[in-house]
Design a protein around this motif. Structure first.
Motif, mmCIF file in Angstrom:
data_model
loop_
_atom_site.group_PDB
_atom_site.id
_atom_site.type_symbol
_atom_site.label_atom_id
_atom_site.label_comp_id
_atom_site.label_asym_id
_atom_site.label_seq_id
_atom_site.Cartn_x
_atom_site.Cartn_y
_atom_site.Cartn_z
ATOM 1 N N LEU A 109 0.828 -1.209 0.000
ATOM 2 C CA LEU A 109 0.000 0.000 0.000
ATOM 3 C C LEU A 109 0.867 1.265 0.000
ATOM 4 N N LEU A 110 1.863 1.299 0.863
ATOM 5 C CA LEU A 110 2.700 2.497 0.956
ATOM 6 C C LEU A 110 3.480 2.743 -0.331
ATOM 7 N N ASN A 111 3.985 1.679 -0.948
ATOM 8 C CA ASN A 111 4.674 1.849 -2.239
ATOM 9 C C ASN A 111 3.721 2.369 -3.301
ATOM 10 N N ASN A 136 3.033 6.032 -2.474
ATOM 11 C CA ASN A 136 4.224 6.815 -2.826
ATOM 12 C C ASN A 136 4.250 7.117 -4.319
ATOM 13 N N TYR A 137 4.046 6.080 -5.113
ATOM 14 C CA TYR A 137 4.097 6.211 -6.572
ATOM 15 C C TYR A 137 3.003 7.163 -7.058
ATOM 16 N N GLU A 138 1.803 7.015 -6.526
ATOM 17 C CA GLU A 138 0.692 7.879 -6.934
ATOM 18 C C GLU A 138 0.969 9.348 -6.596
ATOM 19 N N TYR A 139 1.538 9.575 -5.408
ATOM 20 C CA TYR A 139 1.735 10.948 -4.948
ATOM 21 C C TYR A 139 2.963 11.597 -5.592
ATOM 22 N N ARG A 187 -0.960 12.084 -8.349
ATOM 23 C CA ARG A 187 -2.397 11.819 -8.205
ATOM 24 C C ARG A 187 -2.625 11.035 -6.913
ATOM 25 N N PRO A 188 -2.524 11.689 -5.752
ATOM 26 C CA PRO A 188 -2.681 10.967 -4.477
ATOM 27 C C PRO A 188 -4.091 10.402 -4.316
ATOM 28 N N GLY A 207 9.105 2.471 -13.016
ATOM 29 C CA GLY A 207 8.710 3.122 -11.768
ATOM 30 C C GLY A 207 9.479 4.376 -11.443
ATOM 31 N N PHE A 208 10.423 4.792 -12.311
ATOM 32 C CA PHE A 208 11.165 6.020 -12.084
ATOM 33 C C PHE A 208 10.302 7.231 -12.446
ATOM 34 N N LYS A 209 10.648 8.353 -11.857
ATOM 35 C CA LYS A 209 9.986 9.613 -12.191
ATOM 36 C C LYS A 209 10.827 10.311 -13.259
ATOM 37 N N THR A 210 10.289 10.449 -14.451
ATOM 38 C CA THR A 210 10.957 11.186 -15.517
ATOM 39 C C THR A 210 10.180 12.471 -15.763
#
Length: 667
Positions: A12-14, A17-20, A25-26, A241-244
């Motif tokens: 859930l936390l991962n 994290n990814y959404e936020y 988009r939290p 899963g990286f932020k580009t």
């Protein structure tokens, strides 16, 4: 039961994290996220055997460090050449097209942060490092773990290295400075300084409290993963899963590039983070390889720097400094003014001719800018705002440090002190000698060198090797541990390879790259000392001016005495790097183009590549008619197939290792 709940909380936390932090988009509130995180931390403390290195709890900050470890980059982190106008961009495009023909570019925002490298093994984040000098950085793994947009575990179990820019969002910067001001602490000048300072905290909990973020912009080993272009690599990094950065565009013409640059020059103030330009890269990896790189920069990329921000302030004085080569440089002392997010109090005036050409007087109101948003310089004076109290500036006729007459050499605009015993030159020479690219002596910063020189403990670089703990402890703010560490660093520097010593000696016109070439060519200091100008200039990279400078330097009696003294202290005078030896000429790899494919069981891909290159081979990533040999490990795919189609010789790993052992036994 505990294990199941821990795994559920991590999932859930991962996801949150990814959404936020990546998708922006939290799907849950901050309070709910914090509640789940605290539950996970409590469970992991209760059941420590269940704690894993990819747990979201690892982002809150681990144990404080005593010091940062050095990390040598497997692939150097080169800096980019700069463009400052449309003409520079068109020149870049013309050079690229002359070399490779039709080309496509990828344009990306140039984030104003700190360049970092991140490594993953089998999908797990194992190490992160600063850029440093491009060859060696610092291990900041624990601090990078606190950046929530950086995945601790990839969506696929891959081994890879990515490069990115860690930065502080504007809202995090404002919050941080408000907190510091409330505590009576000095505020940070800009988000970039704040980000760099945060990632260099020895306590990761401090980094965690700063709320940094990161965009990943390069996949180092993309071709090993079957990716053939930069745009594909960015898309793939995003899938992992990286932020580009989403504000990127693939452009087919330089006109499209220029349009992208101009549009973001107008829109940059509205971004939630700072940018200082646009990075333009050739998209095709094959074309990137064709273009290659200089010692400092790739030829397939350029950074367009936005026009410098300017401000108006008063020039209250001009200070003179003497560099290690004797050049006397004037620096403007200004009434403090904020430019591009930092407070500026000093600015470059370059030389006497520039001051005269711009008509600058002490007391003038002047226009100051930051060239490339980094280096402050005086652009012009505003004579219409003079009051009559301004004073003209005249360069001195004698050195402000030692009193020797200043001279202007043929073809130079700078005034120079030629006294080899000038205190300023000796002091600056010492600072250069201990610097990172030279002898790299940790703990010997400018202030410590100045203290040693002022106390009469060092007169030249050889004196550094005679220092004692008692002498160091007498210095201001030098404790027992610092003195011990410094002496150990000085002792360790004796083992440096020859090129570091050559660069550290400060021979005129000899930079770090030339020092490496000379060390590799001559192998020992004695052979280089005896080299003639003809022998030196026979080397492709050594020109007439450098050749003259080297011969003149080693002919001086004081240089011969200095080198003898360094030898007596045990300072290494030989090249320790890889050099083409006689064994190379008998090597089956010598002069051949070799491709590695599949998984090797005994060596890593990089280790195999290094060994082949040591024996004169050239390792490339793609199989073509120019390939001489393919070494195929387990699960070799399309490269092996193509090699067989082209009739190229193929070895398995056993044959490769057998040949390597044979080479070792014959050397």
């Amino acid at each position: 039961m505990a294990m199941e709940r821990i795994e559920e909380l991590r999932r859930l936390l991962n996801q949150y994290n990814y959404e936020y932090y990546v998708l922006d988009r939290p799907s849950v509130t901050d309070a709910e996220y914090d509640r789940l995180m605290q539950e996970l931390i409590a469970l992991e403390e209760q059941y420590p055997a269940l704690k894993t290195k990819d747990s979201p709890s690892q982002r809150v900050g681990g144990q404080a460090l005593d010091a940062f470890q050095k990390v040598e980059h497997r692939v150097p982190m080169l800096s980019l050449a700069n463009a400052f106008n449309e003409g520079d961009l068109r020149d870049f495009d013309r050079r690229v097209r002359q070399e490779v023909g039709e080309v496509a570019y990828v344009c990306e925002l140039k984030i104003d942060g700190l360049a970092v490298s991140v490594r993953y093994e089998d999908g797990f984040f194992i190490q992160g490092a600063t850029r440093g000098d491009g060859v060696t950085g610092e291990d900041i793994t624990e601090n990078l773990k606190t950046i929530r947009s950086l995945p601790l575990k990839l969506k696929h179990p891959l081994t890879l290295e990515a490069r990115g820019e860690a930065y502080m969002p504007k809202r995090s910067f404002e919050r941080l400075n408000e907190e510091r001001a409330a505590r009576g602490e000095e505020v940070f000048a800009n988000p970039r300084n704040a980000a760099a300072g945060s990632l260099r905290q020895l306590d990761p909990k401090i980094a965690a409290s700063r709320h940094l973020d990161m965009f990943v912009y390069a996949l180092v080993n993309a071709e090993e993963l079957g990716i053939h272009s930069h745009s594909e690599a960015l898309d793939y990094l995003q899938q992992l899963g990286f932020k580009t950065n989403p504000e990127r565009r693939r452009c087919a013409t330089i006109e499209e590039v220029i349009e992208f640059v101009n549009s973001w020059q107008k829109k940059r103030p509205h971004l939630p983070y700072d940018i200082d330009g646009i990075v333009i890269k050739v998209d095709s990896f094959e074309q990137q390889k064709q273009l290659g790189a200089t010692a400092k920069s790739p030829r397939w990329a350029i950074a367009y720097k936005f026009p410098a921000e300017e401000a108006v302030t008063k020039l209250i004085g001009i200070e003179l400094s003497v560099g290690r080569t004797g050049v006397v440089t004037p620096t403007a002392i200004l009434e403090p003014v904020r430019i591009a997010g930092t407070v500026v109090q000093r600015a470059s005036l370059h030389n006497e001719d520039l001051i005269r050409a711009k008509g600058i007087m002490i007391g003038d109101v002047v226009v100051v800018k930051k060239a490339g948003d980094i280096i402050p310089e005086v652009v012009s004076a505003l004579p219409e705002r003079r009051t009559g109290s301004e004073q003209p500036f005249c360069m001195p006729t004698h050195c402000p440090e030692c009193g020797s007459a200043l001279v202007r050499l043929d073809g130079e605009v700078a005034l120079r002190c030629l006294n080899p015993k000038c205190p300023a030159q000796i002091r600056e020479g010492l600072i250069h000698f201990v610097s990172r690219q030279a002898m790299n002596i940790d703990g010997l910063g400018e202030k410590v060198v100045a203290q040693l020189f002022q106390a009469g403990l060092v007169r030249d670089v050889a004196d550094l090797y005679a220092l004692t703990k008692e002498q160091l402890l007498a210095l201001e703010r030098m404790g027992e541990k610092s003195a011990t560490n410094l002496l150990q660093a000085i002792e360790a520097s004796k083992q440096n390879s020859l090129e570091r010593l050559l660069f550290g000696l400060g021979i005129r016109h000899v930079g770090a790259k030339a020092a490496k070439i000379l060390a590799e060519q001559f192998e020992t200091m004695e052979r280089l000392q005896a080299a003639t100008k003809e022998e030196l200039t026979a080397i492709h990279e050594i020109g007439e001016k450098m050749g003259d400078s080297i011969v003149t330097y080693f002919a001086k009696q004081e240089v011969k005495e200095l080198l003898d003294e360094l030898r007596s202290y045990g300072v290494n005078m030989t090249y320790k790097g890889q050099k083409a030896s006689a064994a190379i000429h008998t090597s089956p790899f010598a002069g051949k183009t070799i491709v590695l494919t599949g998984k090797l069981e005994t060596l890593s891909r990089n280790e195999a590549k290094e060994k082949i290159e040591q024996l004169g081979g050239n390792v490339t990533n793609s199989v073509s008619k120019n390939t001489d040999l393919v070494i195929a490990g387990v699960d070799a795919g399309s490269k092996l197939t193509k090699a067989k189609q082209l009739g190229i010789e193929v070895w398995d790993e056993a044959r490769f290792l057998q040949e390597m052992e044979r080479q070792v036994s014959t050397t």
